[in-house]
Design a protein around this motif. Sequence first.
Motif, PDB file in Angstrom:
ATOM      1  N   HIS A 201       0.722  -1.296   0.097  1.00  0.00           N
ATOM      2  CA  HIS A 201      -0.132   0.116  -0.003  1.00  0.00           C
ATOM      3  C   HIS A 201       0.884   1.114  -0.106  1.00  0.00           C
ATOM      4  N   PRO A 202       1.390   1.606  -1.086  1.00  0.00           N
ATOM      5  CA  PRO A 202       2.341   2.884  -1.168  1.00  0.00           C
ATOM      6  C   PRO A 202       1.319   4.288  -0.631  1.00  0.00           C
ATOM      7  N   GLN A 203       2.293   4.955   0.000  1.00  0.00           N
ATOM      8  CA  GLN A 203       1.618   6.197   0.512  1.00  0.00           C
ATOM      9  C   GLN A 203       2.239   7.411  -0.106  1.00  0.00           C
ATOM     10  N   THR A 204       1.444   8.332  -0.425  1.00  0.00           N
ATOM     11  CA  THR A 204       1.994   9.726  -0.792  1.00  0.00           C
ATOM     12  C   THR A 204       1.061  10.988  -0.235  1.00  0.00           C
ATOM     13  N   ASN A 205       1.845  11.747  -0.064  1.00  0.00           N
ATOM     14  CA  ASN A 205       1.331  13.025   0.396  1.00  0.00           C
ATOM     15  C   ASN A 205       0.407  12.927   1.587  1.00  0.00           C
ATOM     16  N   THR A 206       1.171  11.953   2.468  1.00  0.00           N
ATOM     17  CA  THR A 206       0.506  11.385   3.859  1.00  0.00           C
ATOM     18  C   THR A 206       1.495  11.299   4.893  1.00  0.00           C
ATOM     19  N   VAL A 207       0.857  11.502   6.240  1.00  0.00           N
ATOM     20  CA  VAL A 207       1.276  11.232   7.521  1.00  0.00           C
ATOM     21  C   VAL A 207       0.331  10.177   7.992  1.00  0.00           C
ATOM     22  N   LEU A 208       1.111   8.987   8.404  1.00  0.00           N
ATOM     23  CA  LEU A 208       0.269   7.784   8.627  1.00  0.00           C
ATOM     24  C   LEU A 208       0.487   7.489  10.261  1.00  0.00           C
ATOM     25  N   GLY A 209      -0.659   7.016  10.836  1.00  0.00           N
ATOM     26  CA  GLY A 209      -0.497   6.415  12.521  1.00  0.00           C
ATOM     27  C   GLY A 209      -1.780   6.416  12.980  1.00  0.00           C
ATOM     28  N   CYS A 210      -1.552   6.560  14.225  1.00  0.00           N
ATOM     29  CA  CYS A 210      -2.881   6.569  15.027  1.00  0.00           C
ATOM     30  C   CYS A 210      -3.565   8.151  14.856  1.00  0.00           C
ATOM     31  N   LEU A 211      -4.787   8.094  14.240  1.00  0.00           N
ATOM     32  CA  LEU A 211      -5.337   9.450  14.134  1.00  0.00           C
ATOM     33  C   LEU A 211      -5.979   9.899  15.198  1.00  0.00           C
ATOM     34  N   VAL A 212      -6.053  11.213  15.637  1.00  0.00           N
ATOM     35  CA  VAL A 212      -6.538  11.804  16.426  1.00  0.00           C
ATOM     36  C   VAL A 212      -7.562  12.780  16.170  1.00  0.00           C
ATOM     37  N   SER A 213      -8.815  12.646  16.220  1.00  0.00           N
ATOM     38  CA  SER A 213      -9.765  13.652  15.804  1.00  0.00           C
ATOM     39  C   SER A 213     -10.589  14.399  16.975  1.00  0.00           C
ATOM     40  N   HIS A 214     -11.091  15.664  16.536  1.00  0.00           N
ATOM     41  CA  HIS A 214     -11.809  16.625  17.483  1.00  0.00           C
ATOM     42  C   HIS A 214     -11.328  16.513  19.096  1.00  0.00           C
ATOM     43  N   SER A 215      -9.915  16.496  19.027  1.00  0.00           N
ATOM     44  CA  SER A 215      -9.295  16.794  20.248  1.00  0.00           C
ATOM     45  C   SER A 215      -9.395  18.322  20.691  1.00  0.00           C
ATOM     46  N   SER A 216      -9.354  18.773  21.978  1.00  0.00           N
ATOM     47  CA  SER A 216      -9.352  20.140  22.266  1.00  0.00           C
ATOM     48  C   SER A 216      -8.594  20.225  23.325  1.00  0.00           C
ATOM     49  N   PRO A 217      -7.914  21.535  23.244  1.00  0.00           N
ATOM     50  CA  PRO A 217      -6.788  21.974  24.157  1.00  0.00           C
ATOM     51  C   PRO A 217      -7.326  21.780  25.703  1.00  0.00           C
ATOM     52  N   PHE A 218      -6.721  21.653  26.620  1.00  0.00           N
ATOM     53  CA  PHE A 218      -6.931  21.654  28.083  1.00  0.00           C
ATOM     54  C   PHE A 218      -6.779  23.216  28.725  1.00  0.00           C
ATOM     55  N   ARG A 219      -7.832  23.666  28.904  1.00  0.00           N
ATOM     56  CA  ARG A 219      -7.852  25.201  29.267  1.00  0.00           C
ATOM     57  C   ARG A 219      -7.883  25.365  30.995  1.00  0.00           C
ATOM     58  N   SER A 220      -7.909  24.384  31.677  1.00  0.00           N
ATOM     59  CA  SER A 220      -7.910  24.401  32.882  1.00  0.00           C
ATOM     60  C   SER A 220      -6.709  24.975  33.610  1.00  0.00           C
ATOM     61  N   ILE A 221      -6.673  25.920  34.366  1.00  0.00           N
ATOM     62  CA  ILE A 221      -5.317  26.482  35.146  1.00  0.00           C
ATOM     63  C   ILE A 221      -4.685  25.502  36.200  1.00  0.00           C
ATOM     64  N   PHE A 222      -5.438  24.358  36.363  1.00  0.00           N
ATOM     65  CA  PHE A 222      -4.919  23.484  37.165  1.00  0.00           C
ATOM     66  C   PHE A 222      -4.455  22.098  36.225  1.00  0.00           C
ATOM     67  N   SER A 223      -4.455  22.093  34.931  1.00  0.00           N
ATOM     68  CA  SER A 223      -3.970  20.970  34.240  1.00  0.00           C
ATOM     69  C   SER A 223      -2.488  21.114  33.994  1.00  0.00           C
ATOM     70  N   LYS A 224      -1.821  20.215  34.037  1.00  0.00           N
ATOM     71  CA  LYS A 224      -0.403  19.952  33.514  1.00  0.00           C
ATOM     72  C   LYS A 224      -0.190  20.421  32.162  1.00  0.00           C
ATOM     73  N   TRP A 225      -1.254  20.167  31.268  1.00  0.00           N
ATOM     74  CA  TRP A 225      -1.123  20.459  29.970  1.00  0.00           C
ATOM     75  C   TRP A 225      -1.784  21.448  29.535  1.00  0.00           C
ATOM     76  N   ARG A 226      -1.856  22.521  30.346  1.00  0.00           N
ATOM     77  CA  ARG A 226      -2.632  23.655  30.016  1.00  0.00           C
ATOM     78  C   ARG A 226      -2.321  24.413  28.961  1.00  0.00           C
ATOM     79  N   VAL A 227      -3.321  24.787  27.980  1.00  0.00           N
ATOM     80  CA  VAL A 227      -2.757  25.889  26.579  1.00  0.00           C
ATOM     81  C   VAL A 227      -3.928  26.792  26.889  1.00  0.00           C
TER      82      VAL A 227
END
Length: 353
Positions: A201-227
């Motif tokens: 299955h040749p790939q072109t114009n592609t990044v392949l792997g585990c796709l993550v969709s509809h992910s939102s940034p963590f906005r809470s001030i208490f989160s280690k991953w806050r954005v």
Amino acid sequence: MDFSCRNCCLENQERNSPNMKKKIKVATTRALIAFILIYIICLPFRRKIDDGFQSHYRLVQSYIDSGLIPRPRTISPSCINNGENVFLLIMVPSTASNFAQRNAIRKTWGHISNIPPIVKLKFVLGKTHTSQLQDFVLTENLLYNDIIIEDVPEKYENLTQKSTAILRWTVSNCPRVRYLLKIDDDVFLNLPRLLKYLSKHPQTNTVLGCLVSHSSPFRSIFSKWRVSWDQYNEEEYPEYISGPAYLISGDVLYKLYQSTKHVPKFMFEDVYITGLCRRHIGALAKSHAEFSCGYRDKGPCGSNFLYEITGHHYSPKEVQRMWSELQNRWSDCRLVDSYFVYRVIDIFKWIFL
């Protein structure tokens, strides 16, 4: 009659209440003592990890200095013919102290990558301020000649810089490779299965792997991953490929690297490289079900990866055993590798080790 029974129950509760409290205190005390004892017993094993690689590389360096081990000829890190004959370039971000992880990869799925000219393997390290550790890394590279040291401080916050450096090095030294696989040093890889898939299955114009969709940034001030909104001003991230392992088709490598000069840097390297920069150049983010999306979502057993390509977060010893099991078609998983058992063991290791 009812009244007397009620009195009896109350009297029993009053008598049992002190006993119950006493039992709870005794059980809690015993559990605490057991916790402390196990921690004390395990502590020396934690310290021996560092002592092991230090003594090993001191010994290797002394052998090299004395001439018992000849210094290998310096080989250009660049690919021959700009990588035109390289089917897959594997780039492994690693930290300087992760000697065991790199050695496990060399002995297992990375070993067959030494077969030219199809697959090449490189470890990408940043700068460390510990001169002794840096000397150990240089000694390691004298032996294996598979390490690229980039001028990036070794910090989690600098993973985006390291991934950008991987693209820069590839574009400068191996611009004609067919595929680039970025994979972390704690990921188990069924490399033959990946090569078989790409050949069919040749790939072109592609990044392949585990796709993550509809992910939102963590906005809470208490989160280690806050954005904050200043760091990222959209409600959702674009579709991106999860960071432990992703494959980039060679035809977009140059454009993807050039986009890093225009897209503002972002703290999460997978969102940045495979999401924001990929979207900037119009490349596709493709999902592949055999790329792991979770954290140790399969037991550490090679048979679990007969029909999988990657699995995330396994120790060097686990990787070596899993690779051996994967080569043996008759191998069965051990009881301790069943889902609930190894989850309990993982919790125990997390607490005490």
